[in-house]
Design an enzyme around this catalytic site. Structure first.
Site, PDB file in Angstrom:
ATOM      1  N   HIS A  17      85.092 -37.216  46.671  1.00  0.00           N
ATOM      2  CA  HIS A  17      84.691 -38.633  46.607  1.00  0.00           C
ATOM      3  C   HIS A  17      83.743 -38.963  47.753  1.00  0.00           C
ATOM      4  CE1 HIS A  17      88.890 -39.351  44.700  1.00  0.00           C
ATOM      5  NE2 HIS A  17      88.003 -39.505  43.738  1.00  0.00           N
ATOM      6  N   LYS A  41      96.615 -44.210  34.530  1.00  0.00           N
ATOM      7  CA  LYS A  41      97.156 -43.413  35.636  1.00  0.00           C
ATOM      8  C   LYS A  41      98.256 -44.145  36.384  1.00  0.00           C
ATOM      9  CE  LYS A  41      93.084 -40.699  36.966  1.00  0.00           C
ATOM     10  NZ  LYS A  41      91.980 -40.620  37.937  1.00  0.00           N
ATOM     11  N   ARG A  90      82.047 -33.846  37.590  1.00  0.00           N
ATOM     12  CA  ARG A  90      82.412 -32.473  37.921  1.00  0.00           C
ATOM     13  C   ARG A  90      82.059 -31.585  36.723  1.00  0.00           C
ATOM     14  NH1 ARG A  90      88.282 -34.249  39.753  1.00  0.00           N
ATOM     15  NH2 ARG A  90      87.852 -35.330  37.839  1.00  0.00           N
ATOM     16  N   SER A 128      92.213 -35.645  42.907  1.00  0.00           N
ATOM     17  CA  SER A 128      93.301 -36.279  43.662  1.00  0.00           C
ATOM     18  C   SER A 128      94.654 -35.796  43.153  1.00  0.00           C
ATOM     19  CB  SER A 128      93.225 -37.802  43.529  1.00  0.00           C
ATOM     20  OG  SER A 128      92.055 -38.292  44.123  1.00  0.00           O
TER      21      SER A 128
HETATM   22  O1  PNS Z   1      89.034 -42.406  39.496  1.00  0.00           O
HETATM   23  P1  PNS Z   1      89.203 -42.758  38.043  1.00  0.00           P
HETATM   24  O2  PNS Z   1      90.667 -43.000  37.737  1.00  0.00           O
HETATM   25  O3  PNS Z   1      88.589 -41.754  37.123  1.00  0.00           O
HETATM   26  O4  PNS Z   1      88.413 -44.142  37.825  1.00  0.00           O
HETATM   27  C1  PNS Z   1      88.435 -44.827  36.583  1.00  0.00           C
HETATM   28  C2  PNS Z   1      88.111 -46.301  36.807  1.00  0.00           C
HETATM   29  C3  PNS Z   1      89.131 -46.910  37.782  1.00  0.00           C
HETATM   30  C4  PNS Z   1      86.725 -46.424  37.416  1.00  0.00           C
HETATM   31  C5  PNS Z   1      88.155 -47.021  35.439  1.00  0.00           C
HETATM   32  O5  PNS Z   1      89.450 -46.875  34.896  1.00  0.00           O
HETATM   33  C6  PNS Z   1      87.793 -48.507  35.560  1.00  0.00           C
HETATM   34  O6  PNS Z   1      86.633 -48.848  35.602  1.00  0.00           O
HETATM   35  N1  PNS Z   1      88.818 -49.390  35.650  1.00  0.00           N
HETATM   36  C7  PNS Z   1      88.627 -50.827  35.772  1.00  0.00           C
HETATM   37  C8  PNS Z   1      88.996 -51.555  34.468  1.00  0.00           C
HETATM   38  C9  PNS Z   1      87.865 -51.454  33.452  1.00  0.00           C
HETATM   39  O7  PNS Z   1      86.788 -51.971  33.635  1.00  0.00           O
HETATM   40  N2  PNS Z   1      88.161 -50.741  32.344  1.00  0.00           N
HETATM   41  C10 PNS Z   1      87.237 -50.569  31.253  1.00  0.00           C
HETATM   42  C11 PNS Z   1      86.271 -49.421  31.471  1.00  0.00           C
HETATM   43  S1  PNS Z   1      85.070 -49.320  30.195  1.00  0.00           S
END
Ligand code: PNS
Length: 162
Positions: A17, A41, A90, A128
Site C-alpha cells: 500500500h 470483509k 497486483r 493484508s
Molecule cells: O482494500 P479493499 O478492501 O480492496 O478496498 C475496497 C474498497 C474499500 C475501496 C471498496 O470496498 C469501497 O470503495 N468501499 C466503499 C463503499 C463503496 O463505494 N462501495 C461501492 C463500490 S463500487
C-alpha cells in the site's frame, strides 16, 4: 490542485500500500488515503486504529493526508473535489473486481476516474490478510509492513481473534 483519493481497507496498511501511496503522491498535488468500508470483509483493526497506523506510515510524505469514510467512495470523491481514484493492481485476479468498481464509480460520479498503478514486483504476493495470518502465528512480518508500525501490528495480531 489535482487531488487523488487512494481508498482501501488498510487492515493493516502494508509496504505494498505504502509503495502505491508514495508513487501516487508524486503524480498528484494531494493524496487522500481513505479508510473505506468493504462490506465483504471482516476487519481486525477498527477504523481509528487503521487511521493511526496509516498516519504513522505516511508521516514523511508531505502531500498525503488520511481520512475515513463510511459511505460511497464515489460520493466522497465528488465532495472532496478529487479528480482520480488511485488503486494498486497486483495480479490478474485483482483485475475483474477492480474493473467493475472503477466502472461503477464512474457511472455514479462522472469525475471519478480510476487510475491503476502496477504493483512493484516485490509486493506481488503481498496482502493484508496473509500478513494477519502470519502475525497471528508469530511469523516474521518485517518485510511486509512499514518498520514504524511493525511492533504495534505484531502485538495486536499475535494469537488474537480476527
Ligand atoms: O482494500 P479493499 O478492501 O480492496 O478496498 C475496497 C474498497 C474499500 C475501496 C471498496 O470496498 C469501497 O470503495 N468501499 C466503499 C463503499 C463503496 O463505494 N462501495 C461501492 C463500490 S463500487
Amino acid at each position: 490542485m489535482r487531488i487523488a483519493v487512494c481508498p482501501g481497507s488498510f487492515d493493516p496498511v502494508t509496504k505494498g500500500h505504502l509503495d502505491i501511496i508514495t508513487r501516487a503522491a508524486k503524480l498528484f498535488d494531494r493524496v487522500i488515503v481513505l479508510v473505506s468500508i468493504n462490506r465483504a470483509k471482516q476487519t481486525s483493526f477498527d477504523v481509528k486504529e487503521r487511521l493511526e497506523l496509516l498516519q504513522a506510515a505516511t508521516e514523511g510524505i508531505e502531500n498525503v493526508v488520511v481520512d475515513a469514510n463510511d459511505g460511497l467512495l464515489a460520493d466522497y470523491v465528488a465532495q472532496s473535489g478529487a479528480c482520480a481514484i488511485v488503486k494498486g493492481l497486483r495480479a490478474i485476479s485483482d483485475f475483474d473486481y477492480e474493473f467493475q468498481m472503477a466502472l461503477m464509480n464512474k457511472k455514479m460520479v462522472e469525475q471519478a476516474e480510476t487510475v491503476f498503478l502496477t504493483t512493484n514486483a516485490e509486493h506481488l504476493y503481498l496482502s493484508s490478510s496473509l500478513v494477519k495470518q502470519i502475525a497471528y502465528f508469530g511469523g516474521d512480518i518485517s518485510d511486509f509492513v512499514p518498520a514504524c508500525i511493525l511492533e504495534p501490528v505484531k502485538k495486536r495480531l499475535y494469537r488474537k481473534g480476527e
